[in-house]
Design an enzyme around this catalytic site. Structure first.
Site, PDB file in Angstrom:
ATOM      1  N   HIS A 248     -79.741  18.481  -1.014  1.00 17.33           N
ATOM      2  CA  HIS A 248     -81.035  19.081  -1.381  1.00 17.33           C
ATOM      3  C   HIS A 248     -80.820  20.443  -2.051  1.00 17.33           C
ATOM      4  CE1 HIS A 248     -85.442  20.025  -0.462  1.00 17.33           C
ATOM      5  NE2 HIS A 248     -84.938  21.214  -0.785  1.00 17.33           N
ATOM      6  N   GLU A 249     -79.952  21.266  -1.447  1.00 18.86           N
ATOM      7  CA  GLU A 249     -79.716  22.615  -2.007  1.00 18.86           C
ATOM      8  C   GLU A 249     -78.920  22.541  -3.304  1.00 18.86           C
ATOM      9  OE1 GLU A 249     -81.510  24.882  -0.877  1.00 18.86           O
ATOM     10  OE2 GLU A 249     -82.070  23.771   0.921  1.00 18.86           O
TER      11      GLU A 249
ATOM     12  N   GLY B  12     -81.979  25.556   4.737  1.00 14.69           N
ATOM     13  CA  GLY B  12     -81.184  25.767   3.528  1.00 14.69           C
ATOM     14  C   GLY B  12     -81.999  26.597   2.556  1.00 14.69           C
TER      15      GLY B  12
ATOM     16  N   HIS C 127     -81.098  22.022  -6.151  1.00 16.45           N
ATOM     17  CA  HIS C 127     -81.768  23.251  -6.599  1.00 16.45           C
ATOM     18  C   HIS C 127     -80.961  23.973  -7.676  1.00 16.45           C
ATOM     19  CE1 HIS C 127     -85.422  23.854  -4.312  1.00 16.45           C
ATOM     20  NE2 HIS C 127     -84.821  23.597  -3.158  1.00 16.45           N
TER      21      HIS C 127
ATOM     22  N   CYS D  90     -89.527  21.447   1.404  1.00 17.49           N
ATOM     23  CA  CYS D  90     -88.840  22.493   0.645  1.00 17.49           C
ATOM     24  C   CYS D  90     -89.672  23.758   0.748  1.00 17.49           C
ATOM     25  CB  CYS D  90     -88.722  22.052  -0.819  1.00 17.49           C
ATOM     26  SG  CYS D  90     -87.902  23.261  -1.862  1.00 17.49           S
ATOM     27  N   LEU D  91     -89.017  24.882   0.998  1.00 19.81           N
ATOM     28  CA  LEU D  91     -89.748  26.141   1.145  1.00 19.81           C
ATOM     29  C   LEU D  91     -90.524  26.503  -0.125  1.00 19.81           C
ATOM     30  CD1 LEU D  91     -87.083  28.254   3.077  1.00 19.81           C
ATOM     31  CD2 LEU D  91     -89.139  27.177   4.019  1.00 19.81           C
TER      32      LEU D  91
ATOM     33  N   GLN E 281     -84.491  29.839  -5.632  1.00 17.66           N
ATOM     34  CA  GLN E 281     -85.710  29.963  -4.819  1.00 17.66           C
ATOM     35  C   GLN E 281     -86.077  31.413  -4.540  1.00 17.66           C
ATOM     36  OE1 GLN E 281     -84.304  26.927  -1.749  1.00 17.66           O
ATOM     37  NE2 GLN E 281     -86.493  26.557  -1.817  1.00 17.66           N
TER      38      GLN E 281
HETATM   39 NI    NI Z   1     -85.707  23.092  -1.343  1.00 20.42          NI
END
Ligand code: NI
Length: 184
Positions: free
Chosen positions: A138-139, A45, A142, A96-97, A50
């Site tokens: 999760h997304e 995701g 963000h 998380c990236l 991000q």
């Molecule tokens: Ni994330």
């Protein structure tokens, strides 16, 4: 085009993102770039903040998580609103990236109903469960300026504090393209 992923400490990750309309400049290109960036970094995701845009857009592709029996979900979510979350919360080690090298157990409800616009700006209302629901939650966090670490207990937060400071300073080894926010 692969975009650099903003690292923890970048204020864009804490913005409550803005809704967009179909005339948002370069949207199709941005979505395409986000998919390329997500696959390159082995993510499931990716949310617009991000990659530096405080807009209500995120993408998911849970195929990497799925076994052969359950097909993964690949989707674009624009201006999403979570209508309902339900079920008994379950834990999973999330990462998380934007927060490399940290994985922690996060509890979330297993089912959700979400309203969102697709890439053609058509409204959809759909329900998701299990891993797809988790990735969406999760997304979605963000685009509300929330990170998975915000869900941890104060003790757990304390334990990873040093690592987070290092990430914000760029002191972490990452095998994908990142942009670090250096505190003045
Ligand atoms: Ni994330």
């Amino acid at each position: 085009m692969i975009l650099p992923i903003r690292a923890y400490g970048d204020p864009v990750l804490r913005k409550i993102c803005q809704s967009i309309t179909s005339d948002f400049p370069g949207l199709n290109q941005l979505i395409e770039n986000m998919f390329e960036t997500m696959y390159e970094s082995n993510g499931v995701g990716l949310a617009a903040p991000q990659v530096g845009h405080d807009i209500r857009l995120f993408i998911i592709d849970t195929n990497a998580f799925s076994d052969k029996k359950i097909k993964g979900v690949k989707k674009i979510f624009i201006n999403a609103v979570i209508i309902e979350e339900s079920g008994v919360e379950w834990g999973f080690e999330e990462g998380c990236l934007s927060i490399p090298k940290i994985r922690e157990n996060v509890k979330r409800p297993p089912k959700l109903i979400i309203k969102y616009q697709d890439e053609n700006f058509i409204w959809n209302e759909e329900s998701f469960d299990d891993m797809a629901a988790r990735v969406i939650q999760h997304e979605f966090d963000h685009i509300e300026g929330v990170l998975f670490i915000d869900h941890l207990s104060p003790l757990k937060k304390q334990l990873i504090k040093g690592k987070l400071i290092n990430i914000s300073k760029g002191k972490v080894d990452v095998d994908y393209k990142m942009k670090f926010y250096f505190k003045k």
